[in-house]
Design an enzyme around this catalytic site. Structure first.
Site, mmCIF file in Angstrom:
data_model
loop_
_atom_site.group_PDB
_atom_site.id
_atom_site.type_symbol
_atom_site.label_atom_id
_atom_site.label_comp_id
_atom_site.label_asym_id
_atom_site.label_seq_id
_atom_site.Cartn_x
_atom_site.Cartn_y
_atom_site.Cartn_z
ATOM 1 N N LYS A 189 42.671 36.639 47.696
ATOM 2 C CA LYS A 189 43.391 37.417 46.664
ATOM 3 C C LYS A 189 42.397 38.052 45.712
ATOM 4 O O LYS A 189 42.490 39.250 45.414
ATOM 5 C CB LYS A 189 44.309 36.486 45.885
ATOM 6 C CG LYS A 189 44.824 37.066 44.565
ATOM 7 C CD LYS A 189 45.764 36.147 43.829
ATOM 8 C CE LYS A 189 45.091 35.229 42.871
ATOM 9 N NZ LYS A 189 44.680 35.801 41.570
ATOM 10 N N ASN A 190 41.393 37.252 45.250
ATOM 11 C CA ASN A 190 40.504 37.739 44.199
ATOM 12 C C ASN A 190 39.425 38.678 44.704
ATOM 13 O O ASN A 190 38.592 39.136 43.925
ATOM 14 C CB ASN A 190 39.896 36.546 43.441
ATOM 15 C CG ASN A 190 40.971 35.815 42.658
ATOM 16 O OD1 ASN A 190 42.087 36.325 42.478
ATOM 17 N ND2 ASN A 190 40.675 34.612 42.216
ATOM 18 N N CYS A 225 47.587 35.074 29.017
ATOM 19 C CA CYS A 225 48.398 34.541 30.096
ATOM 20 C C CYS A 225 48.398 33.019 29.911
ATOM 21 O O CYS A 225 47.905 32.513 28.917
ATOM 22 C CB CYS A 225 47.849 34.947 31.451
ATOM 23 S SG CYS A 225 46.348 34.087 31.839
ATOM 24 N N ARG A 263 42.205 35.872 27.916
ATOM 25 C CA ARG A 263 41.840 36.864 28.935
ATOM 26 C C ARG A 263 41.373 38.184 28.293
ATOM 27 O O ARG A 263 41.905 39.243 28.564
ATOM 28 C CB ARG A 263 43.026 37.102 29.878
ATOM 29 C CG ARG A 263 43.656 35.868 30.445
ATOM 30 C CD ARG A 263 42.725 34.992 31.256
ATOM 31 N NE ARG A 263 42.244 35.586 32.457
ATOM 32 C CZ ARG A 263 42.872 35.492 33.633
ATOM 33 N NH1 ARG A 263 43.990 34.846 33.713
ATOM 34 N NH2 ARG A 263 42.363 36.061 34.714
ATOM 35 N N ASP A 283 39.310 27.549 39.522
ATOM 36 C CA ASP A 283 40.561 27.734 40.276
ATOM 37 C C ASP A 283 40.907 26.535 41.145
ATOM 38 O O ASP A 283 41.975 26.511 41.756
ATOM 39 C CB ASP A 283 40.470 28.984 41.169
ATOM 40 C CG ASP A 283 40.389 30.244 40.332
ATOM 41 O OD1 ASP A 283 40.021 31.287 40.885
ATOM 42 O OD2 ASP A 283 40.668 30.169 39.122
ATOM 43 N N ARG A 309 52.376 34.547 43.665
ATOM 44 C CA ARG A 309 51.392 35.584 43.310
ATOM 45 C C ARG A 309 50.140 35.461 44.175
ATOM 46 O O ARG A 309 49.470 36.443 44.456
ATOM 47 C CB ARG A 309 50.992 35.439 41.837
ATOM 48 C CG ARG A 309 52.091 35.731 40.856
ATOM 49 C CD ARG A 309 51.549 35.778 39.470
ATOM 50 N NE ARG A 309 50.351 36.621 39.429
ATOM 51 C CZ ARG A 309 49.581 36.735 38.355
ATOM 52 N NH1 ARG A 309 49.868 36.059 37.264
ATOM 53 N NH2 ARG A 309 48.529 37.520 38.364
HETATM 54 C C1 EPZ Z 1 38.721 36.049 37.902
HETATM 55 O O1 EPZ Z 1 39.345 36.224 36.635
HETATM 56 C C2 EPZ Z 1 39.787 35.488 38.824
HETATM 57 N N1 EPZ Z 1 40.902 36.418 38.916
HETATM 58 C C3 EPZ Z 1 40.290 34.146 38.279
HETATM 59 O O2 EPZ Z 1 41.212 33.621 39.232
HETATM 60 C C4 EPZ Z 1 39.101 33.187 38.173
HETATM 61 O O3 EPZ Z 1 39.550 31.978 37.608
HETATM 62 C C5 EPZ Z 1 38.017 33.811 37.288
HETATM 63 O O4 EPZ Z 1 37.645 35.103 37.831
HETATM 64 C C6 EPZ Z 1 36.773 32.943 37.211
HETATM 65 O O5 EPZ Z 1 36.288 32.693 38.500
HETATM 66 C C7 EPZ Z 1 40.794 37.515 39.733
HETATM 67 O O6 EPZ Z 1 39.767 37.743 40.352
HETATM 68 C C8 EPZ Z 1 41.986 38.412 39.827
HETATM 69 P P1 EPZ Z 1 36.256 36.118 34.074
HETATM 70 P P2 EPZ Z 1 38.578 37.043 35.463
HETATM 71 O O7 EPZ Z 1 36.155 37.514 33.593
HETATM 72 O O8 EPZ Z 1 37.814 38.176 36.061
HETATM 73 C C9 EPZ Z 1 36.439 35.248 29.373
HETATM 74 C C10 EPZ Z 1 43.232 32.704 39.993
HETATM 75 O O9 EPZ Z 1 43.811 31.632 39.781
HETATM 76 N N2 EPZ Z 1 36.173 36.691 29.220
HETATM 77 O O10 EPZ Z 1 35.115 35.514 34.841
HETATM 78 O O11 EPZ Z 1 39.544 37.308 34.405
HETATM 79 C C11 EPZ Z 1 37.806 34.991 29.978
HETATM 80 O O12 EPZ Z 1 38.792 34.983 28.972
HETATM 81 C C12 EPZ Z 1 42.594 33.469 38.846
HETATM 82 O O13 EPZ Z 1 43.102 33.244 41.130
HETATM 83 C C13 EPZ Z 1 35.942 37.209 27.945
HETATM 84 O O14 EPZ Z 1 36.005 36.493 26.939
HETATM 85 O O15 EPZ Z 1 37.559 35.907 34.966
HETATM 86 C C14 EPZ Z 1 37.615 33.645 30.621
HETATM 87 O O16 EPZ Z 1 37.753 32.646 29.620
HETATM 88 C C15 EPZ Z 1 42.775 32.753 37.510
HETATM 89 N N3 EPZ Z 1 35.697 38.529 27.816
HETATM 90 C C16 EPZ Z 1 36.165 33.678 31.091
HETATM 91 O O17 EPZ Z 1 35.515 34.708 30.327
HETATM 92 C C17 EPZ Z 1 35.624 39.374 28.897
HETATM 93 O O18 EPZ Z 1 35.366 40.577 28.710
HETATM 94 C C18 EPZ Z 1 36.010 33.986 32.574
HETATM 95 O O19 EPZ Z 1 36.638 35.210 32.794
HETATM 96 C C19 EPZ Z 1 35.855 38.827 30.179
HETATM 97 C C20 EPZ Z 1 36.109 37.488 30.319
#
Ligand code: EPZ
Length: 418
Positions: A22-23, A116, A121, A306, A398
């Site tokens: 998915k990701n 969420c 996020r 995850d 999802r």
């Molecule tokens: C991706 O989310 C995945 N989703 C998530 O999977 C996964 O948990 C995550 O990466 C970490 O591996 C998809 O790929 C669609 P991040 P993403 O940007 O890109 C903070 C699932 O269950 N952050 O690495 O949103 C953020 O809030 C989902 O399949 C900022 O603060 O993850 C989080 O606390 C859940 N500012 C942390 O960093 C930013 O600009 C990691 O976020 C970006 C992120």
């Protein structure tokens, strides 16, 4: 509203194949916006989020058609640069169109992704990186408007505060046509990032360092459509491995690269399972007790956030106390309250969850709080005594393709009910 009904107690045995990741698939779909013509993605999972992303692409003017696991995306003509609020609110991953729209159209308007169930996020790192490339970012009416100045974007060296998966992806896609060398330091190293880089390469991009913390993008003049097979879903695979570990197995999970779950396999063994690793499959079985272990979630190659909920479901039955520390998201223990309704003994202290093993869990009516929490509740139900009814399973739909069918094929007493 549909529910998943599980009668616990069956030992799952047999073989299950995972679908495409998915990701990765969602980002490959967004990246296809940058190539005028028809792109083809294979091994695309049948999940709700792919449907939503298809709607986002069509709202932007692309045409998306599906034949089994193959998705065809015709991005010859884009008619809009705005990702509508109703899609972004529904699926945060819609923000992955930011980079592609900036590259293809020079402008992108994306609704602010709301929070969420697992945290705020934010996308501040995405936006700061785009500004470093020379993009102008304006906020208004709940949306973000990113525009490219007349002179175009300039190459930059961007260091991410945190190896954000989404920020890395958007910066990669925003810089593929920027003349010169853009370097992303502290880039995310997830396998899905490597899959995206491979797809961009097939489209004509010049990117080096994929899978490492330093990724270098050398701008090229254009991108063209490509044909790419999505990697197997390591999180779906890990979920079925825990299903085998929590019920005893043996369960074999096929269709992904076991290297992508190296630390998860190590932790399964530490928690009392025997694991056998093949080139595209892993077999897990457990004959002794679940052993208590500690887990720290970290960016790849650390333990994946995850997989945190799924392991908590298993450790709820361990012969001791486990500490789970969630370092990636600020609120990813929501489902623990539901797990406690089944008899788990969990105490949350900030980023730490103290899981005291109990001899057994009992079936109860529970609700999915988020995608992985929902899957974890089903895993707990497989080992619980009696019947569990898991509600709000739209969360599970999802990201899990035919979840109940695949569990039932392993011998689980599980069904969907409206
Ligand atoms: C991706 O989310 C995945 N989703 C998530 O999977 C996964 O948990 C995550 O990466 C970490 O591996 C998809 O790929 C669609 P991040 P993403 O940007 O890109 C903070 C699932 O269950 N952050 O690495 O949103 C953020 O809030 C989902 O399949 C900022 O603060 O993850 C989080 O606390 C859940 N500012 C942390 O960093 C930013 O600009 C990691 O976020 C970006 C992120």
């Amino acid at each position: 509203m549909e529910s998943i009904i599980v009668c616990g107690g069956a030992r799952l045995t047999g073989e299950v194949s995972v679908s495409g990741a998915k990701n990765s698939a969602l980002k490959l779909m967004a990246a296809s916006l940058m190539a005028p013509g028809v792109s083809r993605l294979r091994n695309v999972p049948h999940i709700a989020d792919v449907e939503v992303m298809s709607q986002v692409l069509q709202a932007l003017g692309a045409h998306v058609s599906r034949d089994g696991d193959v998705l065809e995306i015709d991005a010859s003509e884009l008619t809009s640069h705005e990702a509508p609020y109703e899609f972004v609110a529904q699926m945060r991953a819609s923000t992955a169109v930011l980079g592609p729209l900036i590259t293809r159209l020079g402008e992108a308007v994306v609704a602010m992704p709301g929070g969420c169930n697992i945290g705020s996020r934010k996308i501040d790192m995405h936006l700061r990186g785009l500004e470093a490339l020379g993009a102008e970012v304006h906020f208004g009416h709940g949306s973000i408007d990113v525009t490219v100045p007349a002179e175009g974007l300039s190459p930059a060296q961007v260091t991410l505060d945190f190896p954000s998966v989404g920020a890395t992806e958007n910066l990669l896609m925003a810089s593929v046509l920027v003349t010169g060398e853009t370097v992303i330091e502290n880039a995310a190293r997830e396998p899905e990032i490597v899959d995206l880089i491979n797809y961009l390469g097939a489209m004509g991009a010049d990117i080096r360092g994929g899978g490492t913390s330093t990724v270098t993008v050398t701008g090229v003049s254009e991108l063209h459509p490509a044909d790419h097979t999505v990697i197997g879903d390591r999180v779906e695979a890990g979920t079925y491995l825990v299903a085998g570990a929590i019920t005893g197995g043996p369960v074999t999970v096929r269709g992904f690269d076991p290297i992508h779950l190296e630390i998860v396999v190590t932790k399964l063994e530490a928690a009392g399972s025997e694991v056998e690793v093949g080139d595209d499959w892993v077999t897990v079985r457990r004959d002794g007790p679940v052993r208590a272990i500690d887990i720290q979630t970290l960016p790849y190659p650390g333990f994946p956030t995850d997989m945190q909920a799924q392991f908590m479901a298993m450790l709820a039955l361990a012969n001791g106390n486990s500490i789970i520390t969630e370092n990636v998201f600020e609120n990813r223990f929501m489902f623990a309250d539901e797990l406690m309704r089944m008899g788990a003994d969990v105490r949350i202290e900030g980023h730490h969850a103290l899981v005291k093993g109990v001899p057994s869990l009992s079936g109860a009516p529970v609700r999915s709080t988020d995608l992985r929490g929902g899957a974890a509740l089903v895993l707990a139900a497989l080992a619980a005594e009696g019947e569990t009814r898991v509600g709000d399973i739209f969360h599970i739909d999802r990201g899990y393709d035919r979840f109940c069918d695949k569990l039932a094929a392993l011998g689980a007493d599980v069904r969907r009910e409206s």
